[in-house]
Motif scaffolding. Structure first.
Motif, short mmCIF file in Angstrom:
data_model
loop_
_atom_site.label_atom_id
_atom_site.label_comp_id
_atom_site.label_asym_id
_atom_site.label_seq_id
_atom_site.Cartn_x
_atom_site.Cartn_y
_atom_site.Cartn_z
N UNK A 30 35.88 58.92 42.55
CA UNK A 30 36.12 58.39 43.90
C UNK A 30 35.16 57.24 44.21
N UNK A 31 33.91 57.38 43.79
CA UNK A 31 32.93 56.32 44.04
C UNK A 31 33.32 55.04 43.32
N UNK A 32 33.75 55.15 42.07
CA UNK A 32 34.15 53.97 41.31
C UNK A 32 35.37 53.32 41.96
N UNK A 33 36.35 54.13 42.36
CA UNK A 33 37.53 53.59 43.02
C UNK A 33 37.18 52.95 44.36
N UNK A 34 36.20 53.51 45.06
CA UNK A 34 35.73 52.92 46.31
C UNK A 34 35.15 51.53 46.05
N UNK A 35 34.32 51.39 45.02
CA UNK A 35 33.72 50.09 44.73
C UNK A 35 34.77 49.08 44.27
N UNK A 36 35.76 49.53 43.51
CA UNK A 36 36.86 48.64 43.11
C UNK A 36 37.60 48.16 44.35
N UNK A 37 37.91 49.07 45.26
CA UNK A 37 38.61 48.73 46.49
C UNK A 37 37.79 47.77 47.34
N UNK A 38 36.50 48.03 47.45
CA UNK A 38 35.61 47.16 48.22
C UNK A 38 35.56 45.76 47.62
N UNK A 39 35.47 45.69 46.30
CA UNK A 39 35.45 44.40 45.62
C UNK A 39 36.76 43.65 45.84
N UNK A 40 37.87 44.35 45.74
CA UNK A 40 39.18 43.72 45.96
C UNK A 40 39.33 43.25 47.41
N UNK A 41 38.84 44.02 48.35
CA UNK A 41 38.90 43.62 49.76
C UNK A 41 38.08 42.36 50.00
N UNK A 42 36.94 42.29 49.37
CA UNK A 42 36.08 41.11 49.50
C UNK A 42 36.78 39.88 48.93
N UNK A 77 39.64 38.79 51.25
CA UNK A 77 39.14 38.11 52.44
C UNK A 77 38.80 36.65 52.12
N UNK A 78 38.15 36.42 51.00
CA UNK A 78 37.81 35.05 50.60
C UNK A 78 39.07 34.22 50.37
N UNK A 79 40.05 34.81 49.69
CA UNK A 79 41.29 34.09 49.41
C UNK A 79 42.08 33.79 50.69
N UNK A 80 42.09 34.73 51.62
CA UNK A 80 42.77 34.48 52.90
C UNK A 80 42.12 33.34 53.65
#
Length: 112
Positions: free
Chosen positions: A72-84, A87-90
């Motif tokens: 779950x922690x690894x998936x959280x960090x993947x999700x956080x990285x993807x969200x970041x 946001x930059x691309x938007x």
């Protein structure tokens, strides 16, 4: 038999990530979390007592809970990285759209 499945799955993840990296389908900064997950699963599959030792060290009574928490922690960090990244691309897309709108406003209209 379950150890063989775990080791095979971990190796499959590592191989898939390496193949995606070689084909330029996955960037290094995105691959790091998947490689960490693959190597941790590989270590747990090859040395299952390591999981028992680590869970005892951390005060976790059921070793599989440590696996779930780590996953779950690894998936959280993947999700956080993807969200970041999203946001930059938007933000870049919005700025580009504004620039195009300004350029089109400055163009003289053509009569046909």
């Amino acid at each position: 038999m379950s150890y063989v499945f775990g080791i095979s799955s971990a190796l499959l993840v590592i191989i898939a990530v390496v193949v995606l990296l070689r084909r330029n389908s996955l960037r290094e900064r995105h691959a790091i979390w998947w490689m960490i997950a693959g190597f941790l699963a590989l270590v747990a599959g090859i040395f299952p007592k390591t999981l028992d030792w680590l869970s005892e060290l951390l005060g976790i009574t059921v070793p599989i809970n440590l696996v779930f928490f780590t996953s779950i922690a690894i998936l959280f960090f993947v999700s956080l990285q993807n969200s970041s990244e999203l946001t930059k691309l938007e933000e870049k897309t919005r700025k580009l759209a504004e620039r195009i709108a300004i350029i089109e406003m400055k163009k003289p209209e053509r009569k046909e």
